[in-house]
Design an enzyme around this catalytic site. Structure first.
Site, PDB file in Angstrom:
ATOM      1  N   GLN A  97       0.782  -1.388  -0.279  1.00 30.86           N
ATOM      2  CA  GLN A  97      -0.104   0.024  -0.069  1.00 30.86           C
ATOM      3  C   GLN A  97       0.721   1.543  -0.105  1.00 30.86           C
ATOM      4  OE1 GLN A  97      -2.147   1.029   3.325  1.00 30.86           O
ATOM      5  NE2 GLN A  97      -3.679   2.141   2.408  1.00 30.86           N
ATOM      6  N   ILE A 116       8.099  -9.464  -2.671  1.00 28.05           N
ATOM      7  CA  ILE A 116       8.143 -10.868  -2.787  1.00 28.05           C
ATOM      8  C   ILE A 116       7.193 -11.463  -4.215  1.00 28.05           C
ATOM      9  CG2 ILE A 116       5.948 -11.255  -1.276  1.00 28.05           C
ATOM     10  CD1 ILE A 116       7.757 -13.414  -0.331  1.00 28.05           C
ATOM     11  N   ARG A 117       6.455 -10.365  -4.724  1.00 25.02           N
ATOM     12  CA  ARG A 117       5.775 -10.643  -5.829  1.00 25.02           C
ATOM     13  C   ARG A 117       5.725  -9.307  -6.781  1.00 25.02           C
ATOM     14  NH1 ARG A 117       2.114 -10.548  -1.724  1.00 25.02           N
ATOM     15  NH2 ARG A 117       2.320 -12.616  -1.499  1.00 25.02           N
ATOM     16  N   ASP A 147      12.709 -12.155  -1.423  1.00 22.07           N
ATOM     17  CA  ASP A 147      12.193 -12.372   0.175  1.00 22.07           C
ATOM     18  C   ASP A 147      13.143 -11.898   1.021  1.00 22.07           C
ATOM     19  OD1 ASP A 147      11.516 -13.667   2.460  1.00 22.07           O
ATOM     20  OD2 ASP A 147      11.550 -15.426   1.721  1.00 22.07           O
ATOM     21  N   TYR A 203       1.914  -7.438  16.041  1.00 20.45           N
ATOM     22  CA  TYR A 203       2.349  -6.424  15.493  1.00 20.45           C
ATOM     23  C   TYR A 203       2.745  -5.430  16.171  1.00 20.45           C
ATOM     24  CZ  TYR A 203       2.095  -2.810  11.919  1.00 20.45           C
ATOM     25  OH  TYR A 203       2.093  -1.731  11.223  1.00 20.45           O
TER      26      TYR A 203
HETATM   27  N1  SER Z   1      -2.752   0.362   9.831  1.00 14.74           N
HETATM   28  C1  SER Z   1      -2.140  -0.577  10.663  1.00 14.74           C
HETATM   29  C2  SER Z   1      -2.875  -1.683  11.004  1.00 14.74           C
HETATM   30  O1  SER Z   1      -4.053  -1.518  10.951  1.00 14.74           O
HETATM   31  C3  SER Z   1      -1.629   0.314  11.816  1.00 14.74           C
HETATM   32  O2  SER Z   1      -0.169   0.293  11.589  1.00 14.74           O
HETATM   33  O3  SER Z   1      -2.424  -2.624  11.284  1.00 14.74           O
END
Ligand code: SER
Length: 316
Positions: free
Chosen positions: A13, A36-37, A53, A143
């Site tokens: 994105q 990677i693609r 990769d 994350y």
């Molecule tokens: N936009 C991201 C997510 O929703 C946050 O960094 O994971």
């Protein structure tokens, strides 16, 4: 400017728009896209591309050497919602890629790094409104944990090895060119697509869920801005808070209704609601504004107009 740049995750994105913007500034052949693609035609036809990769450190090093890369933008990552489903894979991808790049810089192979952090470094114990630059960071997602650990590593490599690494805590990013994948803030992109294609949208977050967001043009401006700033002006070597807009689903709905009056929204929250509830509603980014001159341009109304106009021309 003949700086040789490598973008990792160039088809994602952010990467797809960042690559084109950097090619305009630095020249097409100086900006090497990798992923990677393969990506969309516009990206693939605009300059050099390598399949990579990023967890393959040997392949990564050989691309850096082949093009004599000086600056790396490491945009490959697994986002919050997908990472909850594949915690180990997310940790491996998000952490190992950063440590490899930091090591290459420490060894003098590259000179400058951009690495994206996120509002996900904050958690339920963080003050939710006007979240300060320095505050409680107790993330509850894989994350968020990987981004927080990454921030600490960035600062560590700067303090101990003078590695020039620069970072931003992105809010949810809204763009029309390339879709996000696997994030908690993705609804704010999908809602525009569905408004045009179906005239209605079922939201996976509930009414009243306010999150910090930003239009992609502003995010690209910030990314290039922090990388072009004088080294002495970058005083936060973990990552900078960055803000533009905050809104809840019903507010973006009202903004869309100004252009498409018959548009409707319904709500069916899923597991992503818990993630959203653990994140701030608004961010204090005064440090980014004073240290390196960050300034956003798009508010909810101007972003909505840009999203609907561009999407109508492409998918509508
Ligand atoms: N936009 C991201 C997510 O929703 C946050 O960094 O994971």
């Amino acid at each position: 400017m003949n700086t040789k740049i490598l973008i990792i995750g160039a088809c994602g994105q952010i990467g797809s728009e960042l690559t084109l913007a950097l090619r305009t500034i630095y020249g097409d052949s100086n900006v090497i896209a990798s992923d990677i693609r393969e990506g969309n035609d516009e990206l693939m036809n605009s300059g050099p591309f390598e399949i990579l990769d990023v967890t393959d450190k040997i392949a990564l090093e050989s691309i850096i050497r082949k093009y004599q890369i000086e600056e790396v933008y490491l945009m490959a990552a697994m986002l919050s919602a997908t990472a909850e489903k594949f915690p180990e894979k997310a940790w491996q991808l998000n952490m190992n890629s950063l440590l490899s790049i930091l090591d290459f810089a420490k060894d003098g192979l590259i000179k400058k790094i951009f690495w994206p952090s996120s509002i996900a470094v904050f958690g339920p114990t963080t003050p939710r409104e006007n979240t300060p630059q320095q505050t409680v960071t107790e993330p509850t997602t894989v994350y968020g944990i990987s981004k927080l650990a990454g921030e600490r590593w960035c600062e560590y490599y700067f303090n101990n090895y003078d590695v020039d690494v620069r970072s931003i805590r992105y809010p949810g990013l809204i763009s029309w060119k390339t879709n996000p994948g696997g994030g908690t803030t993705d609804y704010a992109v999908d809602i525009y697509h569905q408004a045009i294609q179906k005239g209605s949208y079922e939201c996976f977050l509930s009414e009243g869920t306010i999150l910090p967001m930003m239009y992609m043009d502003d995010a690209i401006k910030a990314t290039i801005g922090i990388m072009q700033a004088d080294k002495a002006n970058i005083k936060e070597r973990s990552s900078y808070n960055l803000a533009a807009i905050s809104f809840a689903p019903e507010e973006v709905t009202a903004a869309i209704k100004k252009h498409i009056p018959e548009f409707t929204i319904s709500y069916d929250p899923d597991f992503r609601q818990k993630i959203a509830d653990s994140w701030p509603q608004s961010i204090d980014d005064a440090k980014a504004r004073s240290d390196w001159g960050w300034k956003h341009e798009f508010d909810l109304a101007s972003m909505t107009k840009a999203m609907l106009t561009n999407l109508k021309a492409t998918i509508g």
